[in-house]
Design a protein around this motif. Structure first.
Motif, PDB file in Angstrom:
ATOM      1  N   GLN A 175       9.909   5.110  -2.639  1.00  0.00           N
ATOM      2  CA  GLN A 175       8.671   6.069  -2.763  1.00  0.00           C
ATOM      3  C   GLN A 175       7.266   5.282  -3.117  1.00  0.00           C
ATOM      4  OE1 GLN A 175       9.063   9.544  -2.392  1.00  0.00           O
ATOM      5  NE2 GLN A 175      10.972   8.633  -1.332  1.00  0.00           N
ATOM      6  N   GLY A 176       6.303   6.080  -2.693  1.00  0.00           N
ATOM      7  CA  GLY A 176       5.240   5.629  -3.362  1.00  0.00           C
ATOM      8  C   GLY A 176       4.915   5.951  -4.754  1.00  0.00           C
ATOM      9  N   PRO A 177       3.730   5.830  -5.392  1.00  0.00           N
ATOM     10  CA  PRO A 177       2.467   5.221  -4.716  1.00  0.00           C
ATOM     11  C   PRO A 177       2.518   3.766  -4.661  1.00  0.00           C
ATOM     12  CG  PRO A 177       2.177   5.850  -7.126  1.00  0.00           C
ATOM     13  CD  PRO A 177       3.412   6.363  -6.862  1.00  0.00           C
ATOM     14  N   GLY A 178       1.800   3.224  -3.936  1.00  0.00           N
ATOM     15  CA  GLY A 178       1.690   1.707  -3.690  1.00  0.00           C
ATOM     16  C   GLY A 178       0.325   1.380  -4.191  1.00  0.00           C
ATOM     17  N   SER A 179      -0.256   0.417  -3.738  1.00  0.00           N
ATOM     18  CA  SER A 179      -1.627  -0.205  -4.404  1.00  0.00           C
ATOM     19  C   SER A 179      -1.972  -0.944  -3.360  1.00  0.00           C
ATOM     20  CB  SER A 179      -1.246  -0.916  -5.508  1.00  0.00           C
ATOM     21  OG  SER A 179      -2.658  -1.987  -6.150  1.00  0.00           O
ATOM     22  N   ALA A 180      -3.553  -1.034  -3.333  1.00  0.00           N
ATOM     23  CA  ALA A 180      -4.126  -1.700  -2.162  1.00  0.00           C
ATOM     24  C   ALA A 180      -4.761  -3.026  -2.985  1.00  0.00           C
ATOM     25  CB  ALA A 180      -5.597  -0.923  -2.086  1.00  0.00           C
ATOM     26  N   GLU A 181      -4.183  -3.461  -4.112  1.00  0.00           N
ATOM     27  CA  GLU A 181      -4.484  -4.645  -4.816  1.00  0.00           C
ATOM     28  C   GLU A 181      -4.034  -5.934  -3.804  1.00  0.00           C
ATOM     29  OE1 GLU A 181      -6.085  -6.104  -7.548  1.00  0.00           O
ATOM     30  OE2 GLU A 181      -7.285  -4.124  -7.564  1.00  0.00           O
ATOM     31  N   ASP A 184      -4.351  -6.529  -0.886  1.00  0.00           N
ATOM     32  CA  ASP A 184      -5.437  -6.896  -0.161  1.00  0.00           C
ATOM     33  C   ASP A 184      -6.281  -8.204  -0.629  1.00  0.00           C
ATOM     34  OD1 ASP A 184      -4.834  -4.595   1.498  1.00  0.00           O
ATOM     35  OD2 ASP A 184      -6.637  -3.777   1.279  1.00  0.00           O
ATOM     36  N   PHE A 185      -6.235  -8.199  -1.827  1.00  0.00           N
ATOM     37  CA  PHE A 185      -7.216  -9.394  -2.622  1.00  0.00           C
ATOM     38  C   PHE A 185      -6.338 -10.526  -2.973  1.00  0.00           C
ATOM     39  CE2 PHE A 185      -8.805  -5.086  -3.594  1.00  0.00           C
ATOM     40  CZ  PHE A 185     -10.071  -5.580  -3.043  1.00  0.00           C
ATOM     41  N   ILE A 186      -5.116 -10.609  -2.371  1.00  0.00           N
ATOM     42  CA  ILE A 186      -4.245 -11.863  -2.704  1.00  0.00           C
ATOM     43  C   ILE A 186      -3.931 -12.445  -1.142  1.00  0.00           C
ATOM     44  CG2 ILE A 186      -2.057 -12.520  -3.298  1.00  0.00           C
ATOM     45  CD1 ILE A 186      -1.955 -10.482  -5.681  1.00  0.00           C
ATOM     46  N   ASP A 187      -4.035 -13.803  -1.186  1.00  0.00           N
ATOM     47  CA  ASP A 187      -3.595 -14.667  -0.022  1.00  0.00           C
ATOM     48  C   ASP A 187      -2.438 -14.979  -0.318  1.00  0.00           C
ATOM     49  OD1 ASP A 187      -3.177 -16.323   1.861  1.00  0.00           O
ATOM     50  OD2 ASP A 187      -4.859 -17.463   1.428  1.00  0.00           O
ATOM     51  N   TRP A 188      -1.481 -14.275   0.495  1.00  0.00           N
ATOM     52  CA  TRP A 188       0.096 -14.722   0.320  1.00  0.00           C
ATOM     53  C   TRP A 188       0.555 -15.881   0.664  1.00  0.00           C
ATOM     54  CZ3 TRP A 188       2.067 -11.229  -3.085  1.00  0.00           C
ATOM     55  CH2 TRP A 188       1.369  -9.992  -3.172  1.00  0.00           C
ATOM     56  N   LEU A 189      -0.247 -16.586   1.314  1.00  0.00           N
ATOM     57  CA  LEU A 189       0.137 -17.934   1.645  1.00  0.00           C
ATOM     58  C   LEU A 189       1.529 -18.175   2.425  1.00  0.00           C
ATOM     59  CD1 LEU A 189      -0.741 -19.893  -1.761  1.00  0.00           C
ATOM     60  CD2 LEU A 189      -2.329 -19.536   0.317  1.00  0.00           C
ATOM     61  N   LYS A 238       0.937  -1.080   0.037  1.00  0.00           N
ATOM     62  CA  LYS A 238       0.046  -0.003   0.029  1.00  0.00           C
ATOM     63  C   LYS A 238       0.904   1.225  -0.022  1.00  0.00           C
ATOM     64  CE  LYS A 238      -4.044  -1.574   1.691  1.00  0.00           C
ATOM     65  NZ  LYS A 238      -4.748  -2.034   3.171  1.00  0.00           N
ATOM     66  N   HIS A 239       2.027   0.993   0.640  1.00  0.00           N
ATOM     67  CA  HIS A 239       2.992   2.209   0.878  1.00  0.00           C
ATOM     68  C   HIS A 239       3.693   2.411  -0.387  1.00  0.00           C
ATOM     69  CE1 HIS A 239       6.557   3.936   2.417  1.00  0.00           C
ATOM     70  NE2 HIS A 239       5.703   4.945   2.837  1.00  0.00           N
ATOM     71  N   SER A 240       4.253   1.414  -0.955  1.00  0.00           N
ATOM     72  CA  SER A 240       5.267   1.451  -2.258  1.00  0.00           C
ATOM     73  C   SER A 240       5.422   0.033  -3.003  1.00  0.00           C
ATOM     74  CB  SER A 240       6.486   1.853  -1.627  1.00  0.00           C
ATOM     75  OG  SER A 240       7.662   1.680  -2.501  1.00  0.00           O
ATOM     76  N   LEU A 241       5.749   0.029  -4.085  1.00  0.00           N
ATOM     77  CA  LEU A 241       5.760  -1.078  -5.033  1.00  0.00           C
ATOM     78  C   LEU A 241       7.442  -1.484  -5.005  1.00  0.00           C
ATOM     79  CD1 LEU A 241       3.561  -0.607  -7.881  1.00  0.00           C
ATOM     80  CD2 LEU A 241       2.789  -1.446  -5.808  1.00  0.00           C
ATOM     81  N   LYS A 242       8.007  -0.572  -4.598  1.00  0.00           N
ATOM     82  CA  LYS A 242       9.665  -0.660  -4.409  1.00  0.00           C
ATOM     83  C   LYS A 242       9.868  -1.775  -3.398  1.00  0.00           C
ATOM     84  CE  LYS A 242      10.281   2.924  -7.193  1.00  0.00           C
ATOM     85  NZ  LYS A 242      10.646   2.874  -8.782  1.00  0.00           N
ATOM     86  N   THR A 243      11.304  -2.521  -3.781  1.00  0.00           N
ATOM     87  CA  THR A 243      11.793  -3.388  -2.931  1.00  0.00           C
ATOM     88  C   THR A 243      12.084  -2.878  -1.488  1.00  0.00           C
ATOM     89  OG1 THR A 243      13.169  -4.430  -4.732  1.00  0.00           O
ATOM     90  CG2 THR A 243      13.815  -4.877  -2.458  1.00  0.00           C
ATOM     91  N   ALA A 244      11.352  -3.726  -0.416  1.00  0.00           N
ATOM     92  CA  ALA A 244      11.535  -3.244   0.959  1.00  0.00           C
ATOM     93  C   ALA A 244      12.733  -3.846   1.530  1.00  0.00           C
ATOM     94  CB  ALA A 244      10.177  -3.878   1.635  1.00  0.00           C
ATOM     95  N   THR A 245      13.038  -3.355   2.770  1.00  0.00           N
ATOM     96  CA  THR A 245      14.409  -4.060   3.467  1.00  0.00           C
ATOM     97  C   THR A 245      14.032  -4.790   4.833  1.00  0.00           C
ATOM     98  OG1 THR A 245      14.612  -1.965   4.624  1.00  0.00           O
ATOM     99  CG2 THR A 245      15.924  -2.309   2.473  1.00  0.00           C
ATOM    100  N   LEU A 246      14.801  -5.798   4.971  1.00  0.00           N
ATOM    101  CA  LEU A 246      14.277  -6.591   6.274  1.00  0.00           C
ATOM    102  C   LEU A 246      15.376  -6.230   7.306  1.00  0.00           C
ATOM    103  CD1 LEU A 246      12.813  -8.968   7.612  1.00  0.00           C
ATOM    104  CD2 LEU A 246      14.287 -10.408   6.448  1.00  0.00           C
ATOM    105  N   ASP A 247      15.183  -6.130   8.612  1.00  0.00           N
ATOM    106  CA  ASP A 247      16.084  -6.001   9.554  1.00  0.00           C
ATOM    107  C   ASP A 247      15.513  -6.833  10.718  1.00  0.00           C
ATOM    108  OD1 ASP A 247      14.584  -4.307  10.921  1.00  0.00           O
ATOM    109  OD2 ASP A 247      15.558  -2.291  10.430  1.00  0.00           O
TER     110      ASP A 247
END
Ligand code: ZN
Length: 192
Positions: A126-132, A134-139, A108-117
């Motif tokens: 940067q945004g924009p992101g997408s609310a799409e 919400d419709f996916i079960d990420w399993l 929702k925030h951004s489509l770019k690669t996120a980081t893990l710590d």
């Protein structure tokens, strides 16, 4: 040209220059299929001893028994004659590092690669992101053993899957390269 594109095309040229498997049959010669994770550390051909033409390998994030994985498995049996199936998840799977909620918020925030710590996933892009999302079960996976059991069970009880295919459940250890059986999954996956 992109460096990767260049490398891949060069590697393929090498491969094709000594290729001698052009007469393989379409149905897998060893009549089995493996459902496993897309994780780059897993090489099913190596960990399960496969050559071209031997077996079906179906991969997705987590090696989960999604509708699409089941679609492939049903084709694998019904049209191409596999007789035994393996579900292989693995240790240190990325699917254990987030929940549906995490992924949906990140997207929702951004489509770019996120980081893990150590505190989890963060968006740096940067945004924009997408609310799409919400419709996916990420399993996602919260318990490795349970996820293998759930996937074997889902495949076993699927109306398009005949009872006579044994389904084995395993976890591949990314440190040792060993396949560790999830006994409960294999028990549930027993052929009848
Ligand atoms: Zn994984």
């Amino acid at each position: 040209m992109s460096k990767i594109l260049d490398e891949v095309l060069n590697a393929n040229q090498q491969y094709a220059s000594s290729f001698d498997k052009g007469d393989l049959a379409m149905p897998p010669a060893r009549r089995f299929a493996v459902l496993t994770c897309m994780d780059a550390r897993l090489d099913p051909a190596k960990f399960a001893g496969l050559a071209e033409g031997d077996a079906h390998v179906i991969r997705n994030a987590g090696g989960r028994a999604s509708d699409d994985a089941i679609r492939s498995l049903v084709i694998s049996y019904k049209l191409l004659g596999t007789r035994e199936w393996f579900v292989v998840h693995h240790t240190n799977c990325g699917m254990e590092t987030f929940s549906d909620d995490t992924m949906r918020k990140l997207l929702k925030h951004s489509l770019k690669t996120a980081t893990l710590d150590k505190d989890g996933w963060h968006d740096v892009g940067q945004g924009p992101g997408s609310a799409e999302g919400d419709f996916i079960d990420w399993l996602t996976i919260s318990d490795q053993q349970q996820a293998v059991i759930a996937d074997v069970q889902r495949i076993r009880s699927h109306p398009l899957v005949p009872r006579d295919i044994p389904i084995y459940g395993f976890i591949y250890d990314v440190i040792t390269g060993k396949l560790m059986e999830v006994a409960e999954a294999t028990r549930l996956g027993k052929a009848a």
